[in-house]
Design an enzyme around this catalytic site. Structure first.
Site, PDB file in Angstrom:
ATOM      1  N   GLU A 117       4.477  38.586  32.512  1.00 22.25           N
ATOM      2  CA  GLU A 117       5.738  39.263  32.827  1.00 22.25           C
ATOM      3  C   GLU A 117       5.909  40.508  31.960  1.00 22.25           C
ATOM      4  O   GLU A 117       6.407  41.538  32.424  1.00 22.25           O
ATOM      5  CB  GLU A 117       6.920  38.308  32.623  1.00 22.25           C
ATOM      6  N   ASN A 172       9.264  19.249  32.231  1.00 20.70           N
ATOM      7  CA  ASN A 172      10.592  19.829  32.377  1.00 20.70           C
ATOM      8  C   ASN A 172      11.278  19.750  31.024  1.00 20.70           C
ATOM      9  O   ASN A 172      11.830  18.718  30.647  1.00 20.70           O
ATOM     10  CB  ASN A 172      11.387  19.052  33.428  1.00 20.70           C
ATOM     11  N   ASP A 205      13.685  32.584  33.559  1.00 22.28           N
ATOM     12  CA  ASP A 205      14.429  32.852  34.788  1.00 22.28           C
ATOM     13  C   ASP A 205      15.863  33.243  34.428  1.00 22.28           C
ATOM     14  O   ASP A 205      16.565  32.476  33.770  1.00 22.28           O
ATOM     15  CB  ASP A 205      14.426  31.594  35.663  1.00 22.28           C
TER      16      ASP A 205
END
Length: 303
Positions: free
Chosen positions: A268, A168, A191
């Site tokens: 993506e 993280n 995101d």
């Protein structure tokens, strides 16, 4: 319920087989690694992380770059590490012959890592991903690619310079990298967190940009790309306001081969291409250290 259980069992059996087969030459299939597209970075993901970069053991991720034991200097474990409950080993880890220089934050299924590996064969590149299944997919993918190229005559085996770690970065980036260690940071299609109340979860912010400035060496570059105009403006605005960064010119971006790779090689990015969508790129150079003590780009709490 039975069908769902059977699917889960098949996924687990498939992944276990890949991990146990050291001679696997067939690339893993994504359908066995599916996971929700988003993860809350503020949740407790029960991650194990080093108390400092010196305590991180990279040997299992970059085995070809581990310093041979006979060449490794004798080191005593420092007192602070002994007292830190997060430190799990009984001695400092084995060192690598060189430091990691490139980080892909939120690396997804590893498309950028795989593309950069042959372009930067002498550079250690690390993908950081918070999702468990996606991280395992990238690790298995790299394992198979290394196996496929095990007979290569090159001094450094193909894909031995890339790895993926579950982490993280919004919480623990400076636990893995020292000050001014990195030369490049990639933030590809993060995101967007469209809702205003979710903006605090965006991977670019005033605080996080200070951490990027801390681990990035002067002259190093942060590469950003997204297909969301609002997020692009957000990232540009936050980096331009930060005193440790300056934006690259269009000419500099166009001449950088990493920008071209970033545009086309991520999963993506390929999805946006298939739908004829727009891609928004912005790159930012880490400025030289300021002449006075206490660089505003550094995170004070880390000093």
């Amino acid at each position: 319920m039975t069908a769902l259980k059977n699917k889960r069992q098949k996924r687990e059996e498939y992944r276990a087989a890949i991990q146990q087969d050291d001679g696997a030459t067939e690339l893993p299939r994504k359908k066995f690694y599916r996971q929700r597209a988003h993860a809350n970075p503020f949740s407790d993901h029960q991650l194990i992380y080093p108390p400092s970069p010196d305590h991180m053991d990279w040997s299992s991720l970059y085995p070809d770059y581990v310093v041979p034991e006979e060449d490794a200097p004798a080191e005593d474990q420092d007192a602070s590490a002994k007292e830190d409950e997060t430190y799990l080993a009984d001695k400092l880890p084995r060192r690598l012959t060189q430091d990691i220089e490139v980080a892909d934050i939120g690396c997804g299924f590893g498309g950028l890592l795989i593309a950069l590996a042959p372009v930067m064969p002498q550079t250690l590149i690390l993908g950081l991903e918070i999702r468990v299944s996606v991280t395992q997919y990238v690790q298995d993918r790299i394992k198979v690619l290394r196996q496929q190229n095990a007979a290569s005559p090159l001094p450094q085996k193909p894909y031995s310079n890339i790895a993926c770690l579950r982490a993280n970065t919004m919480k623990f980036l400076p636990n893995f990298f020292s000050k001014a260690q990195l030369s490049k940071i990639f933030i590809c299609f993060p995101d967007p967190h469209f809702k205003v109340r979710k903006h605090k979860q965006r991977i670019v912010s005033a605080t996080l940009n200070s951490e990027y400035a801390y681990v990035l060496r002067p002259g190093g570059v942060v590469y950003t790309i997204t297909d969301v105009p609002d997020l692009h403006e957000w990232m540009v605005g936050h980096f331009e306001k930060h005193l440790s960064f300056e934006r690259l010119t269009t000419e500099e971006e166009d001449s950088d081969p990493c920008v071209a790779i970033m545009r086309t090689e991520t999963e993506e990015g390929k999805k946006v291409e298939r739908h004829s969508g727009a891609k928004y790129v912005a790159c930012f150079r880490r400025k030289q250290e300021l002449p006075y003590e206490g660089d505003v780009g550094d995170v004070k709490m880390l000093q």
